[in-house]
Design an enzyme around this catalytic site. Structure first.
Site, PDB file in Angstrom:
ATOM      1  N   SER A  25      -7.031  29.401   1.730  1.00 11.82           N
ATOM      2  CA  SER A  25      -6.276  28.178   1.448  1.00 11.82           C
ATOM      3  C   SER A  25      -4.868  28.511   0.958  1.00 11.82           C
ATOM      4  O   SER A  25      -3.900  27.900   1.392  1.00 11.82           O
ATOM      5  CB  SER A  25      -6.953  27.363   0.346  1.00 11.82           C
ATOM      6  N   HIS A  36      -5.178  28.570   8.918  1.00 13.75           N
ATOM      7  CA  HIS A  36      -5.568  27.679   7.812  1.00 13.75           C
ATOM      8  C   HIS A  36      -5.998  26.325   8.363  1.00 13.75           C
ATOM      9  O   HIS A  36      -5.181  25.515   8.787  1.00 13.75           O
ATOM     10  CB  HIS A  36      -4.391  27.512   6.825  1.00 13.75           C
ATOM     11  N   GLU A  65      -2.912  25.677  10.608  1.00 14.54           N
ATOM     12  CA  GLU A  65      -1.670  26.425  10.426  1.00 14.54           C
ATOM     13  C   GLU A  65      -1.917  27.876  10.825  1.00 14.54           C
ATOM     14  O   GLU A  65      -2.870  28.495  10.353  1.00 14.54           O
ATOM     15  CB  GLU A  65      -1.219  26.339   8.966  1.00 14.54           C
ATOM     16  N   ASN A 119       0.215  22.624   2.324  1.00  9.07           N
ATOM     17  CA  ASN A 119      -0.036  22.500   0.889  1.00  9.07           C
ATOM     18  C   ASN A 119       1.247  22.452   0.071  1.00  9.07           C
ATOM     19  O   ASN A 119       1.264  21.893  -1.023  1.00  9.07           O
ATOM     20  CB  ASN A 119      -0.963  23.615   0.393  1.00  9.07           C
TER      21      ASN A 119
HETATM   22  N1  LIG Z   1     -13.030  23.706   1.312  1.00  5.38           N
HETATM   23  C1  LIG Z   1     -11.837  23.415   1.831  1.00  5.38           C
HETATM   24  O1  LIG Z   1     -11.394  22.264   1.860  1.00  5.38           O
HETATM   25  C2  LIG Z   1     -11.000  24.506   2.439  1.00  5.38           C
HETATM   26  C3  LIG Z   1      -9.936  24.161   3.282  1.00  5.38           C
HETATM   27  C4  LIG Z   1      -9.192  25.189   3.877  1.00  5.38           C
HETATM   28  C5  LIG Z   1      -9.498  26.518   3.601  1.00  5.38           C
HETATM   29  N2  LIG Z   1     -10.542  26.814   2.751  1.00  5.38           N
HETATM   30  C6  LIG Z   1     -10.830  28.239   2.503  1.00  5.38           C
HETATM   31  O2  LIG Z   1     -11.925  28.632   3.326  1.00  5.38           O
HETATM   32  C7  LIG Z   1     -12.651  29.678   2.684  1.00  5.38           C
HETATM   33  C8  LIG Z   1     -14.101  29.266   2.564  1.00  5.38           C
HETATM   34  O3  LIG Z   1     -14.177  28.076   1.792  1.00  5.38           O
HETATM   35  P1  LIG Z   1     -15.429  27.082   1.833  1.00  5.38           P
HETATM   36  O4  LIG Z   1     -14.953  25.806   1.252  1.00  5.38           O
HETATM   37  O5  LIG Z   1     -16.042  27.121   3.166  1.00  5.38           O
HETATM   38  O6  LIG Z   1     -16.395  27.814   0.773  1.00  5.38           O
HETATM   39  P2  LIG Z   1     -17.996  27.770   0.710  1.00  5.38           P
HETATM   40  O7  LIG Z   1     -18.332  28.232  -0.658  1.00  5.38           O
HETATM   41  O8  LIG Z   1     -18.525  26.481   1.210  1.00  5.38           O
HETATM   42  O9  LIG Z   1     -18.422  28.901   1.767  1.00  5.38           O
HETATM   43  C9  LIG Z   1     -18.211  30.266   1.568  1.00  5.38           C
HETATM   44  C10 LIG Z   1     -19.353  31.001   2.251  1.00  5.38           C
HETATM   45  O10 LIG Z   1     -19.070  32.386   2.191  1.00  5.38           O
HETATM   46  C11 LIG Z   1     -20.273  33.058   1.929  1.00  5.38           C
HETATM   47  N3  LIG Z   1     -20.000  34.380   1.391  1.00  5.38           N
HETATM   48  C12 LIG Z   1     -20.064  34.809   0.115  1.00  5.38           C
HETATM   49  N4  LIG Z   1     -19.774  36.117   0.063  1.00  5.38           N
HETATM   50  C13 LIG Z   1     -19.544  36.513   1.342  1.00  5.38           C
HETATM   51  C14 LIG Z   1     -19.248  37.758   1.944  1.00  5.38           C
HETATM   52  N5  LIG Z   1     -19.124  38.868   1.238  1.00  5.38           N
HETATM   53  N6  LIG Z   1     -19.112  37.798   3.298  1.00  5.38           N
HETATM   54  C15 LIG Z   1     -19.243  36.686   4.046  1.00  5.38           C
HETATM   55  N7  LIG Z   1     -19.528  35.492   3.523  1.00  5.38           N
HETATM   56  C16 LIG Z   1     -19.675  35.405   2.192  1.00  5.38           C
HETATM   57  C17 LIG Z   1     -21.044  32.157   0.981  1.00  5.38           C
HETATM   58  O11 LIG Z   1     -22.434  32.456   0.986  1.00  5.38           O
HETATM   59  C18 LIG Z   1     -20.716  30.794   1.567  1.00  5.38           C
HETATM   60  O12 LIG Z   1     -21.673  30.381   2.528  1.00  5.38           O
HETATM   61  C19 LIG Z   1     -11.950  29.914   1.347  1.00  5.38           C
HETATM   62  O13 LIG Z   1     -11.012  30.938   1.473  1.00  5.38           O
HETATM   63  C20 LIG Z   1     -11.257  28.598   1.093  1.00  5.38           C
HETATM   64  O14 LIG Z   1     -10.181  28.703   0.222  1.00  5.38           O
HETATM   65  C21 LIG Z   1     -11.309  25.847   2.185  1.00  5.38           C
END
Ligand SMILES: NC(=O)c1ccc[n+]([C@@H]2O[C@H](COP(=O)([O-])OP(=O)(O)OC[C@H]3O[C@@H](n4cnc5c(N)ncnc54)[C@H](O)[C@@H]3O)[C@@H](O)[C@H]2O)c1
Length: 301
Positions: free
Chosen positions: A112, A133, A145, A184
């Site tokens: 993010s 992104h 992005e 952002n």
């Molecule tokens: N949630 C949002 O709105 C959003 C938007 C854009 C970007 N992001 C980014 O996307 C990424 C994931 O966010 P999310 O909201 O899906 O989080 P989430 O917690 O829903 O999912 C993360 C997943 O990664 C897994 N994980 C943990 N350790 C790991 C490893 N070593 N290798 C592989 N997988 C692993 C977890 O078990 C989980 O299923 C982050 O970097 C976040 O900042 C999130």
């Protein structure tokens, strides 16, 4: 674009949605997650989304959950990481991904806010590494992005832009790896002023949101700020900026008002109170309204 092999690292909120979009676009997708529960339910979650959106249910047949990271990425053309937002973890993951992936695979992080340069700096093939992104939910918000670092090759950017465009997304090229990328930065410039208006007693939190939703928020999906500036005239825009900008919040850090909310445990939906108070029913209504609005926009309604 030819069918590609896509690998997704992390099957959480973003990862499963990203896998869904690529599978729906006809690509073969492998997905991995160290959480057995997350991996075991990923196909179910994607199938439920496809059903809910009225999208082709057969897309799920192109998604393969894989237990180990190396096996997940070894044949992939394009690898996207959506693991937790932690720099050290992402650096470690990309070292493992690079060691197991094909030398010509493109490596992308869905971070993010962490700068892509910091995540990718220790790789051997940094010219093939970049940021993609996505916005939540990935299958409803069009923007992705595409962030290049000083090392990313034009070919890697071009391939990534094309891959996402052809999967139905709206890719935007971010030419410099700056904190917050584009979306952002814009979003939080607005949020800073929103907090400041409440902090200074100009209106309450609900009024801030009403003003946005009932005024320029209505137009924003079809009229961006710079289109709007051209529409009204750059001369009028300049006159407004001369008048208003000196009075808009320009503090470099977070507002003390926001810091106090957090210190007092007023964390928003999680605690039932943030800028406003929220019953569980109000929270679920708002979440539902957002999804309905995004679905309607996607389906051209
Ligand atoms: N949630 C949002 O709105 C959003 C938007 C854009 C970007 N992001 C980014 O996307 C990424 C994931 O966010 P999310 O909201 O899906 O989080 P989430 O917690 O829903 O999912 C993360 C997943 O990664 C897994 N994980 C943990 N350790 C790991 C490893 N070593 N290798 C592989 N997988 C692993 C977890 O078990 C989980 O299923 C982050 O970097 C976040 O900042 C999130």
């Amino acid at each position: 674009m030819a069918k590609s092999k896509i690998a997704v690292i992390g099957a959480g909120l973003m990862g499963h949605g990203i896998a869904q979009v690529f599978a729906l676009a006809g690509h073969d997708v492998t997905i991995t997650d160290p959480s057995a529960a997350s991996l075991a339910t990923v196909k179910e979650r994607i199938s439920a989304n496809l059903k809910d959106l009225g999208d082709d249910p057969a897309a799920i047949e192109r998604v393969t959950p894989v237990a180990g990271l190396a096996d997940c990425v070894k044949a992939a053309d394009f690898i996207v990481e959506a693991a937790p937002e932690n720099l050290e973890l992402k650096r470690k993951l990309f070292a493992e991904i690079e060691a197991a992936a094909r030398p010509d695979a493109i490596l992308a992080s869905n971070t993010s806010v962490i700068q892509i340069t910091g995540i990718m700096q220790n790789l051997h093939r940094r010219e093939r590494a970049l940021g993609t992104h996505w916005w939540n939910p990935p299958f409803l918000v069009p923007l992705v992005e595409v962030i290049g670092t000083e090392w990313t090759s034009p070919e890697a950017i071009e391939f990534t832009m094309k891959l996402h465009r052809q999967a139905g997304k709206t890719p935007a090229h971010v030419k410099k790896d700056v904190p917050g990328f584009i979306g952002n930065r814009l979003q939080h410039a607005l949020w800073r002023e929103a907090v400041s208006l409440v902090e200074n007693g100009i209106c309450d939190a609900e009024t801030v949101d009403t003003v946005i939703k009932a005024a320029f928020g209505r137009r924003l999906a079809v009229l961006g700020p710079l289109e709007n500036a051209d529409l009204v005239g750059t001369d009028l825009t300049l006159a407004i900026h001369q008048n208003v900008l000196p009075h808009i919040d320009s503090r470099p850090g977070p507002s003390p008002y926001l810091e106090k909310l957090v210190a007092d445990g007023k964390l928003g939906f999680k605690s039932g109170e943030g800028f406003r108070t929220w019953t569980p029913e109000q929270q679920s209504e708002l979440r539902k309204a957002v999804v309905q609005h995004l679905k309607k926009a996607r389906d051209g309604g």
